[in-house]
Write a protein that holds these residues in place. Sequence first.
Motif, PDB file in Angstrom:
ATOM      1  N   TYR A  18     -35.508  44.010 -19.191  1.00 22.61           N
ATOM      2  CA  TYR A  18     -34.565  44.098 -20.305  1.00 22.61           C
ATOM      3  C   TYR A  18     -33.580  42.934 -20.278  1.00 22.61           C
ATOM      4  CZ  TYR A  18     -30.703  45.776 -23.177  1.00 22.61           C
ATOM      5  OH  TYR A  18     -29.714  45.885 -24.116  1.00 22.61           O
ATOM      6  N   SER A  19     -32.944  42.762 -19.118  1.00 23.50           N
ATOM      7  CA  SER A  19     -31.872  41.760 -19.116  1.00 23.50           C
ATOM      8  C   SER A  19     -32.433  40.347 -19.224  1.00 23.50           C
ATOM      9  CB  SER A  19     -30.957  41.952 -17.905  1.00 23.50           C
ATOM     10  OG  SER A  19     -31.354  41.139 -16.832  1.00 23.50           O
ATOM     11  N   LEU A  20     -33.602  40.112 -18.650  1.00 25.74           N
ATOM     12  CA  LEU A  20     -34.215  38.784 -18.783  1.00 25.74           C
ATOM     13  C   LEU A  20     -34.677  38.547 -20.218  1.00 25.74           C
ATOM     14  CD1 LEU A  20     -36.234  38.761 -15.436  1.00 25.74           C
ATOM     15  CD2 LEU A  20     -34.269  37.308 -15.988  1.00 25.74           C
ATOM     16  N   SER A  21     -35.227  39.580 -20.854  1.00 26.17           N
ATOM     17  CA  SER A  21     -35.697  39.438 -22.236  1.00 26.17           C
ATOM     18  C   SER A  21     -34.557  39.138 -23.192  1.00 26.17           C
ATOM     19  CB  SER A  21     -36.379  40.732 -22.706  1.00 26.17           C
ATOM     20  OG  SER A  21     -37.443  41.057 -21.860  1.00 26.17           O
ATOM     21  N   GLU A  22     -33.464  39.854 -22.988  1.00 29.17           N
ATOM     22  CA  GLU A  22     -32.304  39.688 -23.862  1.00 29.17           C
ATOM     23  C   GLU A  22     -31.811  38.244 -23.869  1.00 29.17           C
ATOM     24  OE1 GLU A  22     -30.463  42.133 -25.855  1.00 29.17           O
ATOM     25  OE2 GLU A  22     -32.487  42.912 -25.596  1.00 29.17           O
ATOM     26  N   ARG A  23     -32.006  37.587 -22.714  1.00 22.82           N
ATOM     27  CA  ARG A  23     -31.537  36.212 -22.580  1.00 22.82           C
ATOM     28  C   ARG A  23     -32.540  35.194 -23.145  1.00 22.82           C
ATOM     29  NH1 ARG A  23     -29.213  39.266 -19.871  1.00 22.82           N
ATOM     30  NH2 ARG A  23     -27.287  39.177 -18.660  1.00 22.82           N
ATOM     31  N   SER A  24     -33.638  35.677 -23.702  1.00 22.00           N
ATOM     32  CA  SER A  24     -34.651  34.746 -24.212  1.00 22.00           C
ATOM     33  C   SER A  24     -34.746  34.825 -25.726  1.00 22.00           C
ATOM     34  CB  SER A  24     -36.008  35.059 -23.582  1.00 22.00           C
ATOM     35  OG  SER A  24     -36.882  35.661 -24.510  1.00 22.00           O
ATOM     36  N   SER A  26     -37.456  34.782 -27.576  1.00 23.22           N
ATOM     37  CA  SER A  26     -38.571  35.621 -28.039  1.00 23.22           C
ATOM     38  C   SER A  26     -38.515  37.044 -27.465  1.00 23.22           C
ATOM     39  CB  SER A  26     -39.885  34.959 -27.654  1.00 23.22           C
ATOM     40  OG  SER A  26     -39.788  34.401 -26.354  1.00 23.22           O
ATOM     41  N   PHE A  27     -37.396  37.384 -26.823  1.00 21.20           N
ATOM     42  CA  PHE A  27     -37.236  38.731 -26.263  1.00 21.20           C
ATOM     43  C   PHE A  27     -38.361  39.124 -25.317  1.00 21.20           C
ATOM     44  CE2 PHE A  27     -34.389  38.769 -29.824  1.00 21.20           C
ATOM     45  CZ  PHE A  27     -33.286  39.426 -29.320  1.00 21.20           C
ATOM     46  N   ASP A  28     -38.761  38.138 -24.487  1.00 18.89           N
ATOM     47  CA  ASP A  28     -39.760  38.451 -23.482  1.00 18.89           C
ATOM     48  C   ASP A  28     -39.415  37.721 -22.188  1.00 18.89           C
ATOM     49  OD1 ASP A  28     -40.390  35.822 -23.959  1.00 18.89           O
ATOM     50  OD2 ASP A  28     -42.253  36.251 -25.030  1.00 18.89           O
ATOM     51  N   THR A  29     -40.222  37.955 -21.168  1.00 22.39           N
ATOM     52  CA  THR A  29     -39.973  37.285 -19.890  1.00 22.39           C
ATOM     53  C   THR A  29     -41.296  37.119 -19.147  1.00 22.39           C
ATOM     54  OG1 THR A  29     -38.648  37.350 -17.861  1.00 22.39           O
ATOM     55  CG2 THR A  29     -39.479  39.438 -18.677  1.00 22.39           C
ATOM     56  N   SER A  30     -41.228  36.551 -17.931  1.00 21.39           N
ATOM     57  CA  SER A  30     -42.461  36.223 -17.227  1.00 21.39           C
ATOM     58  C   SER A  30     -42.508  36.865 -15.829  1.00 21.39           C
ATOM     59  CB  SER A  30     -42.569  34.719 -17.059  1.00 21.39           C
ATOM     60  OG  SER A  30     -41.616  34.287 -16.109  1.00 21.39           O
ATOM     61  N   THR A  31     -43.690  36.922 -15.292  1.00 20.63           N
ATOM     62  CA  THR A  31     -43.916  37.461 -13.949  1.00 20.63           C
ATOM     63  C   THR A  31     -42.983  36.817 -12.922  1.00 20.63           C
ATOM     64  OG1 THR A  31     -46.230  37.768 -14.525  1.00 20.63           O
ATOM     65  CG2 THR A  31     -45.684  37.848 -12.195  1.00 20.63           C
ATOM     66  N   ASN A  32     -42.952  35.504 -12.921  1.00 25.12           N
ATOM     67  CA  ASN A  32     -42.138  34.800 -11.925  1.00 25.12           C
ATOM     68  C   ASN A  32     -40.641  35.060 -12.075  1.00 25.12           C
ATOM     69  OD1 ASN A  32     -44.303  33.776 -10.631  1.00 25.12           O
ATOM     70  ND2 ASN A  32     -43.967  31.638 -11.202  1.00 25.12           N
ATOM     71  N   GLU A  33     -40.190  35.122 -13.307  1.00 25.62           N
ATOM     72  CA  GLU A  33     -38.770  35.407 -13.521  1.00 25.62           C
ATOM     73  C   GLU A  33     -38.406  36.783 -12.958  1.00 25.62           C
ATOM     74  OE1 GLU A  33     -37.649  32.923 -17.635  1.00 25.62           O
ATOM     75  OE2 GLU A  33     -38.102  35.067 -17.733  1.00 25.62           O
ATOM     76  N   ILE A  34     -39.269  37.720 -13.230  1.00 20.96           N
ATOM     77  CA  ILE A  34     -39.015  39.079 -12.747  1.00 20.96           C
ATOM     78  C   ILE A  34     -39.013  39.095 -11.219  1.00 20.96           C
ATOM     79  CG2 ILE A  34     -39.842  41.471 -12.727  1.00 20.96           C
ATOM     80  CD1 ILE A  34     -41.227  40.791 -15.441  1.00 20.96           C
ATOM     81  N   ALA A  35     -40.004  38.413 -10.639  1.00 21.42           N
ATOM     82  CA  ALA A  35     -40.107  38.373  -9.180  1.00 21.42           C
ATOM     83  C   ALA A  35     -38.833  37.798  -8.575  1.00 21.42           C
ATOM     84  CB  ALA A  35     -41.311  37.549  -8.761  1.00 21.42           C
ATOM     85  N   GLU A  36     -38.350  36.732  -9.186  1.00 20.29           N
ATOM     86  CA  GLU A  36     -37.153  36.084  -8.658  1.00 20.29           C
ATOM     87  C   GLU A  36     -35.949  37.021  -8.776  1.00 20.29           C
ATOM     88  OE1 GLU A  36     -34.736  31.870  -9.189  1.00 20.29           O
ATOM     89  OE2 GLU A  36     -36.458  32.331 -10.465  1.00 20.29           O
ATOM     90  N   ARG A  37     -35.803  37.638  -9.938  1.00 25.01           N
ATOM     91  CA  ARG A  37     -34.686  38.537 -10.175  1.00 25.01           C
ATOM     92  C   ARG A  37     -34.662  39.690  -9.174  1.00 25.01           C
ATOM     93  NH1 ARG A  37     -31.191  40.413 -14.342  1.00 25.01           N
ATOM     94  NH2 ARG A  37     -31.236  38.224 -14.958  1.00 25.01           N
TER      95      ARG A  37
END
Lengths: 223, 223
Positions: A18-24, A26-37
């Motif tokens: 949610y929080s990563l998508s909100e910052r994008s 296209s309202f989406d995010t990626s595997t690596n971003e999630i892993a890092e978070r």
Amino acid sequence: MKSGELSFTEENYLKAIYSLSERSVSFDTSTNEIAERLRTKPPTVSDMLKKLTAKKLIAYEKYKRVQLTKSGRQIAIQIVRKHRLWEVFLHSTLKFSWDEVHEVAEQLEHIHSEELITRLEKFLGYPKFDPHGDPIPSAEGELEDGKRINLSEVENGTNCQVVGVMDSSTPFLQYLEQIDIAIGTRLKVVGKIEFDGSMIIQIKKKPQFTVSKKFSENVMVTA
Amino acid sequence: MKSGELSFTEENYLKAIYSLSERSVSFDTSTNEIAERLRTKPPTVSDMLKKLTAKKLIAYEKYKRVQLTKSGRQIAIQIVRKHRLWEVFLHSTLKFSWDEVHEVAEQLEHIHSEELITRLEKFLGYPKFDPHGDPIPSAEGELEDGKRINLSEVENGTNCQVVGVMDSSTPFLQYLEQIDIAIGTRLKVVGKIEFDGSMIIQIKKKPQFTVSKKFSENVMVTA
DNA sequence: AATTAAAGTTAGGCAAATCTAACTGTTTTG
DNA sequence: CAAAACAGTTAGATTTGCCTAACTTTAATT
């Protein structure tokens, strides 16, 4: 864990997405971003994405980016709501400082009890913003984004609530403390001085006082 | 989970062993009792007992009964402390009824933060008993068992705190509510009537009032 | 005391969440 | 556009907490 309830871990994934998508855009995010978070490794995320897809909480295809579904977002928002209400509790009620609240709220946000949150919100007086000035979603998941504006732009006779600051230097924060203004403080603009842009302010039933234009430009409020 | 911290599950085992042991003459308990308490199966308990033995939290030999070690008991008591402080919070602050608090407190007791409990205890005014009248251990693990006595035995001019009732019939509880007495209420015995054993009582700065011997015999207090 | 009943333990398996190592797809770029 | 770089996935192993089935130990009872 009661049936239907998500695990601590699943909830954390939804919140992160949610929080990563909100910052994008296209309202989406990626595997690596999630892993890092989440301080985890990409394969772990890959596994979980499959699981969340099966539960229809995210829209996801292999090698593509991730988006929350409507129900996934709804759940994520409820977690954010709980997190922020607990932050208000920790700050306003238990007198934790702004920067100490997050870690504990990360744990409290996963307590499962509708009733608890309902009553907590009532006890806190239905706050609209957390100690960092971020908005608290309603029980229905509405994110009232009462546009944050500069205190200097507030019209005469209007009530507003302090939601953040532009300047976080020590002198400024000390001044705020001295005049008893904090995040969440409700105040009324009772007058303006044409000459230099100063503002006359009233908090509750305390005596009125004046602040400079420089001051009011550094305080964010919401109507 | 930070190193050194116990898991949710391990904490629950310690708490179960603690409470079951306390109820036994020899301060120990058995595999099956633990399994029943935690709604799990004996083999699961067997596994965990090995683990807790390795961590020196319990004294245990195969096929024998289980006892907490000093450090195991210390941890268990801290969990009980957290549980009961949260119960007070839920009851006194959030207005949950006596019987609703337990389930949520079961979750809250596992939040890891010394500071949180310290501040919560302060906010609640250092309560000595939870909403069920059970004593709250101090931060040092001292279980102040300020012997619970009958209100009728309290001497003239003495302050005391209500910790429980002998009668839990609806009429009695309604009467308690009517005269504003609840668990935790501090009151002072300001007079006694020889004739029929009635008692004159004062709560804070409210007007004094009289209660019958039958009433005072059904209220448990601590000095 | 011998046998049965009960309490408790192993053995072997499963699901969740994690990891590393190796592989596959996608993107960037010389 | 081909190759390298990056992103993402699969495979296989590990840990934790749990299970059932089968075995062992202790206790109870005739």
